[in-house]
Design an enzyme around this catalytic site. Structure first.
Site, PDB file in Angstrom:
ATOM      1  N   GLU A  66      18.117  33.399  84.936  1.00 35.20           N
ATOM      2  CA  GLU A  66      17.453  32.614  83.899  1.00 35.20           C
ATOM      3  C   GLU A  66      17.571  31.120  84.160  1.00 35.20           C
ATOM      4  OE1 GLU A  66      15.416  33.534  81.796  1.00 35.20           O
ATOM      5  OE2 GLU A  66      15.698  35.701  81.927  1.00 35.20           O
ATOM      6  N   TYR A 149      16.200  28.478  74.793  1.00 39.59           N
ATOM      7  CA  TYR A 149      15.496  29.554  75.483  1.00 39.59           C
ATOM      8  C   TYR A 149      16.465  30.458  76.241  1.00 39.59           C
ATOM      9  CZ  TYR A 149      13.595  32.177  79.242  1.00 39.59           C
ATOM     10  OH  TYR A 149      13.363  33.204  80.095  1.00 39.59           O
ATOM     11  N   ASP A 167       9.535  31.105  75.706  1.00 40.05           N
ATOM     12  CA  ASP A 167       9.334  30.142  76.783  1.00 40.05           C
ATOM     13  C   ASP A 167       7.887  29.672  76.714  1.00 40.05           C
ATOM     14  OD1 ASP A 167       7.950  32.345  77.593  1.00 40.05           O
ATOM     15  OD2 ASP A 167       8.479  32.122  79.701  1.00 40.05           O
TER      16      ASP A 167
END
Length: 320
Positions: A66, A149, A167
């Site tokens: 991520e 996020y 996102d």
DNA sequence: GAATCGTGGCG
DNA sequence: TCGCCAAGATT
């Protein structure tokens, strides 16, 4: 209603009817049902087999993916992610090494401060969470480099929790399919967050998969430039398409280019330091950029950020 | 809220 | 060729 997750044939409620009415402003499509099911069905068939989505992928590996994927395409992340986890399979393994090694292994992914923060995050995880990635949103948010996020993404994808994972892809998908606008909002309002959360199925595992599916649809079909609406499972109920696909309000003005900026100089300096070990002299760094004022400013910035350290007068290296 | 922070591929 | 764009975070 817990197990409506079967891959194929979710066409039950899909109904080719498409009453052509979702163009109303506050069109909060029913509740938590059909839209997510449509996207889940598409995802089961068209979703990419990315390594960090495979079962048994550790929370650490997912968190690393991520962070690497922030503003960085999948294709460039793949090899670096593999090498990174091969070398540092746990937060403790990374925390045990100098931060400079993380910056070096980061390679040319860009935004190298992410590497530094990932190393810091690993250190925090070891010192305060017994080496395990925390599961609670607040604990994740407290980690360096983990924002709203990424915290939700880790909670959802690593721990299968039900959180809206928003996102730019999801913002764009939501703006078009639900709100009928071509462009995503610059920021996510509290209300948008609630409405996106309401699109998620109640079952937590299915909700986590739906979040991945939303992102995937935005990344592969509902793309920024030339959306492939013909391949979209939401074509029959997209508010933007129903409104005639109005054009975007023009490109948000770009702050500045890249060539000639401090950013480019920083990139060049760091590239030299990555490839040189353990340290380099001033005269080597002086060759990467002509303007001494800008060069000095860029190097000072890197030092200020902790990405570079001065180990002796005129000698620089990645941090230890 | 705006600015800053890398890099490379693509139309 | 070059501007747009790619799973944001931080200040």
């Amino acid at each position: 209603m817990a197990g409506m997750t079967s891959t194929a044939s979710t066409a039950s409620t899909a109904g080719p009817a498409s009453p052509a009415g979702p163009a109303s402003p506050a069109g909060i499509s029913s509740a938590s049902g059909p839209l997510a099911d449509l996207v889940l069905g598409w995802f089961a068939v068209c979703g990419r087999d990315l390594p960090w989505r495979r079962p048994l992928t550790s929370p650490w590996a997912i968190m690393v993916s991520e962070v690497m994927l922030q503003q960085t395409p999948v294709s460039r992340v793949l090899p670096v992610w593999e090498a990174w986890l091969d070398r540092w399979p746990t937060p403790a393994a990374l925390a045990a090494e100098p931060a400079g090694e993380a910056v070096r292994a980061w390679g040319r992914l860009g935004y190298p401060r992410r590497a530094l923060r990932l190393h810091q995050a690993a250190t925090v995880v070891v010192e305060r969470h017994d080496g395990e990635i925390p599961q609670h949103l607040d604990d994740l948010l407290a980690l360096p480099g983990i924002g709203t996020y990424t915290a939700r993404a880790v909670a959802a994808f690593a721990f299968r929790q039900r959180h809206p994972v928003v996102d730019v892809n999801v913002r764009r998908l939501f703006a078009r399919a639900v709100e009928g606008r071509a462009d995503p909002p610059a920021t996510v309002s509290r209300r948008d967050l609630v409405e996106i959360a309401e699109l998620l199925p109640p079952d937590t595992e299915t909700a986590a998969r739906a979040s991945a599916a939303f992102m995937e649809l935005g990344a592969l079909v509902c793309v920024a430039r030339a959306p492939r609406c013909a391949a979209c499972p939401l074509l029959g109920r997209c508010a933007w398409v129903s409104a005639g696909s109005p054009p975007s309000a023009g490109p948000a003005r770009r702050p500045q280019g890249y060539a000639g900026t401090d950013r480019q100089v920083r990139g060049r300096l760091l590239a030299v330091l990555r490839d040189a070990s353990p340290a380099v002299g001033q005269e080597i760094l002086d060759q990467v950029w002509d303007d001494p004022v800008q060069r000095t400013r860029a190097l000072a910035g890197l030092i200020d950020d902790g990405l570079v350290v001065r180990v002796a007068p005129g000698v620089y290296a990645l941090p230890s």
